[in-house]
Design an enzyme around this catalytic site. Structure first.
Site, PDB file in Angstrom:
ATOM      1  N   ASP A  10      68.466   8.826  33.071  1.00 31.63           N
ATOM      2  CA  ASP A  10      67.602   9.320  34.133  1.00 31.63           C
ATOM      3  C   ASP A  10      68.339  10.385  34.939  1.00 31.63           C
ATOM      4  O   ASP A  10      69.498  10.207  35.321  1.00 31.63           O
ATOM      5  CB  ASP A  10      67.189   8.160  35.042  1.00 31.63           C
ATOM      6  CG  ASP A  10      66.114   8.562  36.040  1.00 31.63           C
ATOM      7  OD1 ASP A  10      65.469   9.603  35.831  1.00 31.63           O
ATOM      8  OD2 ASP A  10      65.930   7.824  37.024  1.00 31.63           O
ATOM      9  N   CYS A  41      58.460  10.908  30.791  1.00 29.91           N
ATOM     10  CA  CYS A  41      59.658  10.090  30.979  1.00 29.91           C
ATOM     11  C   CYS A  41      59.231   9.004  31.956  1.00 29.91           C
ATOM     12  O   CYS A  41      58.210   8.363  31.738  1.00 29.91           O
ATOM     13  CB  CYS A  41      60.841  10.923  31.463  1.00 29.91           C
ATOM     14  SG  CYS A  41      60.481  12.074  32.816  1.00 29.91           S
ATOM     15  N   SER A  42      59.947   8.806  33.029  1.00 35.26           N
ATOM     16  CA  SER A  42      59.506   7.842  34.027  1.00 35.26           C
ATOM     17  C   SER A  42      58.632   8.525  35.075  1.00 35.26           C
ATOM     18  O   SER A  42      57.479   8.162  35.282  1.00 35.26           O
ATOM     19  CB  SER A  42      60.712   7.166  34.698  1.00 35.26           C
ATOM     20  OG  SER A  42      60.287   6.203  35.640  1.00 35.26           O
ATOM     21  N   ALA A  43      59.176   9.558  35.715  1.00 40.22           N
ATOM     22  CA  ALA A  43      58.407  10.300  36.713  1.00 40.22           C
ATOM     23  C   ALA A  43      57.597  11.427  36.092  1.00 40.22           C
ATOM     24  O   ALA A  43      56.666  11.943  36.703  1.00 40.22           O
ATOM     25  CB  ALA A  43      59.341  10.868  37.779  1.00 40.22           C
ATOM     26  N   GLY A  44      57.973  11.843  34.878  1.00 40.83           N
ATOM     27  CA  GLY A  44      57.246  12.933  34.234  1.00 40.83           C
ATOM     28  C   GLY A  44      57.638  14.294  34.766  1.00 40.83           C
ATOM     29  O   GLY A  44      56.809  15.207  34.786  1.00 40.83           O
ATOM     30  N   CYS A  45      58.885  14.454  35.179  1.00 42.71           N
ATOM     31  CA  CYS A  45      59.291  15.760  35.704  1.00 42.71           C
ATOM     32  C   CYS A  45      60.623  16.238  35.132  1.00 42.71           C
ATOM     33  O   CYS A  45      60.680  17.264  34.465  1.00 42.71           O
ATOM     34  CB  CYS A  45      59.313  15.756  37.229  1.00 42.71           C
ATOM     35  SG  CYS A  45      60.268  14.438  37.992  1.00 42.71           S
TER      36      CYS A  45
END
Length: 455
Positions: A197, A229-233
């Protein structure tokens, strides 16, 4: 020669011209990206009203990553069932100007249905996942696919796992069968298992394999790639950018004056915080430089008369893979790529063959000679300086190409004899390693300690 090849060569020449300054240059560029992104909010260029509404705010995994209204994905499938149109996702344009990517967050337990509505409505054939379900003990993404020999039911969607393959140490390929209202489709998912991350992959080669495989599975289908991904950024933005540049190469659309800064800036206009950290921004420059070098090497080896016949950059997609020689370049501790001037510089001698460090504990003694090492402009002696063994004094081709090592005074500024050490001052110290005022030489051995040859 094609304009695309000219643009690639020009870009690499620009990188070479700023060699040695790229760390400061990239840090400045990334600060500029952050400042511009912040200004878009305050100036009303980008808004996040839909994602900030009370009924939608709970669908955001992170409260500070909310999709821009201007490019957000609007769901219409199953709205008649009382489901809203909101999902934390944005469209990103591709190299051809179309909606090539859907950048989205990892689904939450209560947004699984919305995720599959998105995949079905926009005819997604390939999903790129750049995270694990759990990282560092924290939930990063809800599992939206089924286990082997099981099925996952979410709303009217039934998902089964038909095949799972380990492509390499980092990437898993899954083939999912998705059924909705008696219609079935195959959806491929590529998951990168070891991408930290807010960090970068250990090696760009596996990430390029992921992008290549995604395009192979996509084929000629016009639908968008779904990337998350997790946040998409952060990690999502890196994947979208690498694929975008790769598509420019494949279609020979690299524009004159190509700027990776501008590419990332446009990504950020479409998805908040795309390419989230400076380390990711550096990694992108390293990877794009590898792609461009590989393309030029392919052109030179297969089309020696490319200038006359305007030959393409390469014959197949695999030629965009960086060469083993480039991938073998050593990386500094921590995995941060510090140089984007690929391929590598001339091989440096080992520490035992070239230099060793001397520690300077205090300032120079009164009346120190002109050969004493001073920090430029400060009048202070650096903490470390590098000392050259006598055997290597006459040969300096490495320094000619790379400049003198940090902390050393160029030879033409030191009037000492050719067989003398660079002088290392140590104040009034009278014992141990230091400067011997009586003979005007540093104390200690004249060659590096024998133990250093075993490092």
């Amino acid at each position: 020669m094609s304009r695309s090849v000219d643009a690639v060569r020009s870009y690499l020449e620009q990188l070479e011209a700023r060699r040695g300054r790229e760390e400061a240059v990239l840090a400045g560029e990334f600060s500029d990206l952050l400042a511009r992104s912040a200004a878009w909010r305050t100036q009303g260029v980008r808004s996040t009203e839909a994602g900030s509404r009370c009924e939608n705010a709970t669908k955001n995994r992170y409260k500070d990553v909310v999709p821009y209204d201007q490019t957000r994905v609007i769901l219409s499938l199953l709205q008649e069932e009382g489901l809203g149109d909101y999902i934390n996702a944005n469209f990103i344009q591709g190299a051809d100007g179309g909606r090539a990517y859907i950048a989205t967050q990892g689904p939450l337990p209560h947004t699984l249905l919305d995720f599959w509505r998105l995949v079905w409505e926009f005819d997604v054939k390939v999903i790129l996942m750049a995270c694990r379900e759990t990282e560092n003990g924290r939930k990063k993404c809800e599992r939206y696919w089924a286990h082997k020999q099981e099925s996952l039911q979410t709303g009217l969607f039934c998902i089964t796992l038909t095949k799972e393959t380990q492509l390499n140490a980092d990437i898993i390929l899954r083939t999912l069968q998705v059924t909705f209202q008696k219609e079935s489709r195959l959806v491929h998912q590529l998951q990168y298992m070891s991408w930290p991350d807010r960090g970068v992959p250990n090696n760009p080669d596996h990430m390029l394999t992921m992008v290549e495989e995604a395009r192979r599975l996509q084929g000629s289908d016009p639908g968008p790639l779904c990337v998350h991904c997790s946040a998409g950024c952060g990690r999502t933005g890196v994947l979208c950018t690498v694929d975008y540049v790769r598509q420019l190469l494949l279609t020979q659309r690299v524009p004159p004056g190509f700027s990776l800064f501008q590419v990332v800036l446009e990504m950020r206009k479409q998805r908040p915080s795309a390419v989230q950290t400076e380390e990711q921004y550096r990694f992108l420059h390293h990877t794009v430089a590898q792609l461009f070098h590989a393309a030029l090497q392919r052109t030179s080896s297969h089309h020696p008369h490319a200038k006359e016949n305007c030959a393409p950059l390469y014959d197949d997609a695999l030629s965009l893979r960086p060469s083993p020689a480039i991938l073998a370049k050593p990386r500094p501790p921590g995995g941060v790529l510090r140089s984007i001037s690929a391929p590598g510089a001339p091989t440096l001698p080992t520490m035992a063959e070239a230099y060793y460090a001397a520690v300077q504990k205090r300032g120079p003694p009164a009346g120190a000679g002109p050969g004493s090492l001073q920090a430029p402009g400060k009048g202070e002696t650096p903490v470390y300086s590098q000392v050259t063994p006598r055997a290597l004094r006459a040969a300096a081709p490495v320094e000619d190409s790379l400049g003198p090592p940090p902390g050393r005074v160029p030879d033409n500024e030191n009037p000492a004899r050719s067989d003398a050490y660079e002088e290392v001052t140590d104040g009034a110290q009278t014992g141990g390693l230091g400067f011997n005022l009586r003979i005007g030489r540093p104390k200690g051995p004249r060659d590096p300690p024998a133990e250093w040859t075993r490092v």
